[in-house]
Scaffold this active site. Structure first.
Site, PDB file in Angstrom:
ATOM      1  N   LYS A 170      51.347  31.057  66.264  1.00 21.78           N
ATOM      2  CA  LYS A 170      50.086  30.287  66.165  1.00 21.78           C
ATOM      3  C   LYS A 170      50.013  29.324  65.228  1.00 21.78           C
ATOM      4  CE  LYS A 170      46.985  34.106  67.937  1.00 21.78           C
ATOM      5  NZ  LYS A 170      45.682  34.916  67.944  1.00 21.78           N
ATOM      6  N   TYR A 179      43.949  32.179  77.493  1.00 18.73           N
ATOM      7  CA  TYR A 179      43.106  33.355  77.217  1.00 18.73           C
ATOM      8  C   TYR A 179      41.595  33.304  78.197  1.00 18.73           C
ATOM      9  CZ  TYR A 179      44.736  33.739  72.484  1.00 18.73           C
ATOM     10  OH  TYR A 179      45.687  33.827  71.389  1.00 18.73           O
ATOM     11  N   PHE A 211      33.575  33.934  70.916  1.00 17.95           N
ATOM     12  CA  PHE A 211      34.537  33.315  70.070  1.00 17.95           C
ATOM     13  C   PHE A 211      35.581  32.357  70.743  1.00 17.95           C
ATOM     14  CE2 PHE A 211      36.285  37.474  70.761  1.00 17.95           C
ATOM     15  CZ  PHE A 211      37.697  37.271  71.474  1.00 17.95           C
ATOM     16  N   ARG A 264      53.206  44.345  69.249  1.00 13.06           N
ATOM     17  CA  ARG A 264      52.009  44.885  68.668  1.00 13.06           C
ATOM     18  C   ARG A 264      51.988  45.243  67.370  1.00 13.06           C
ATOM     19  NH1 ARG A 264      47.548  42.209  71.375  1.00 13.06           N
ATOM     20  NH2 ARG A 264      46.289  43.780  70.322  1.00 13.06           N
ATOM     21  N   THR A 298      44.118  42.898  65.120  1.00 11.74           N
ATOM     22  CA  THR A 298      43.706  41.693  65.290  1.00 11.74           C
ATOM     23  C   THR A 298      43.100  41.069  64.006  1.00 11.74           C
ATOM     24  OG1 THR A 298      43.195  42.246  67.435  1.00 11.74           O
ATOM     25  CG2 THR A 298      42.053  40.331  66.648  1.00 11.74           C
ATOM     26  N   ASN A 351      45.132  34.359  62.978  1.00 15.08           N
ATOM     27  CA  ASN A 351      46.026  35.451  62.649  1.00 15.08           C
ATOM     28  C   ASN A 351      47.149  35.417  62.950  1.00 15.08           C
ATOM     29  OD1 ASN A 351      45.422  35.721  65.495  1.00 15.08           O
ATOM     30  ND2 ASN A 351      44.335  37.697  65.213  1.00 15.08           N
ATOM     31  N   HIS A 389      50.498  36.094  68.474  1.00 16.20           N
ATOM     32  CA  HIS A 389      49.724  36.919  69.633  1.00 16.20           C
ATOM     33  C   HIS A 389      50.727  37.699  70.163  1.00 16.20           C
ATOM     34  CE1 HIS A 389      48.103  37.003  73.510  1.00 16.20           C
ATOM     35  NE2 HIS A 389      49.388  37.084  74.085  1.00 16.20           N
ATOM     36  N   GLU A 396      51.299  36.384  81.167  1.00 16.34           N
ATOM     37  CA  GLU A 396      51.701  35.596  79.991  1.00 16.34           C
ATOM     38  C   GLU A 396      53.160  34.675  79.970  1.00 16.34           C
ATOM     39  OE1 GLU A 396      48.342  37.884  77.289  1.00 16.34           O
ATOM     40  OE2 GLU A 396      50.402  37.725  76.579  1.00 16.34           O
TER      41      GLU A 396
END
Ligand code: UDP
Ligand code: MG
Length: 137
Positions: free
Chosen positions: A9, A49, A57, A85, A91, A112, A115, A126
């Site tokens: 990110k 998203y 958010f 993950r 998260t 964070n 992704h 995705e």
């Protein structure tokens, strides 16, 4: 072997953590089979998203994700989706396990750093959102 989708990110790209994050993926046995740097438009971030459209958010998240360059990747490996993950951590970095990317590198709940797809179905959607089949080698 299976595939998953990852994003480094904007907060992590800006802090020059791209190499560090890819190194962690490779060290865990994942292979980077597609990779691209891009600057998402707001519309691209909103489409990506879309599942979070009704969440409070959503506006902040999509603004942040379109605020600067990110690096998108496809990772391959045994159980790539859950494996990535696990490496990422929870998260919220405050809840993430020791040794995870989010625990060690993330700024906060929004920024964070990474992704990862949350299921095989999400991974397929995705990957195809950012890559063509020909990009995956
Ligand atoms: N996010 C946020 N506030 C929240 C929950 C999520 O800013 O309360 C952001 C955060 O960047 C997160 C992303 O929205 O990574 C997507 O949320 P999701 O619940 O899908 O978390 P993830 O799958 O990334 O762990
Ligand atoms: Mg998610």
């Amino acid at each position: 072997m299976s595939l998953t989708f990852a994003i480094i990110k904007p907060d992590a790209v800006e802090r020059k953590l791209t190499g560090e994050i890819l190194k962690r993926a490779e060290a865990a046995g994942l292979t980077v089979v597609a990779l691209r740097r891009l600057h998402m438009t707001l519309a691209q971030a909103e489409g990506f998203y879309i599942e979070h459209k009704e969440r409070p958010f959503f506006g902040d998240l999509t603004g942040y994700m379109s605020s600067g360059p990110s690096v998108v990747a496809v990772l391959s490996g045994a159980n790539a989706q859950p494996a990535w993950r696990t490496l990422m951590g929870a998260t919220n970095p405050a809840d993430a396990d020791e040794g995870t990317i989010r625990k060690e590198l993330a700024v906060d709940l929004e920024k964070n750093s990474v992704h990862g797809s949350d299921s095989e179905t999400s991974a397929a959607r995705e990957i195809s959102y950012f890559f063509s089949e020909l990009d995956i080698v």
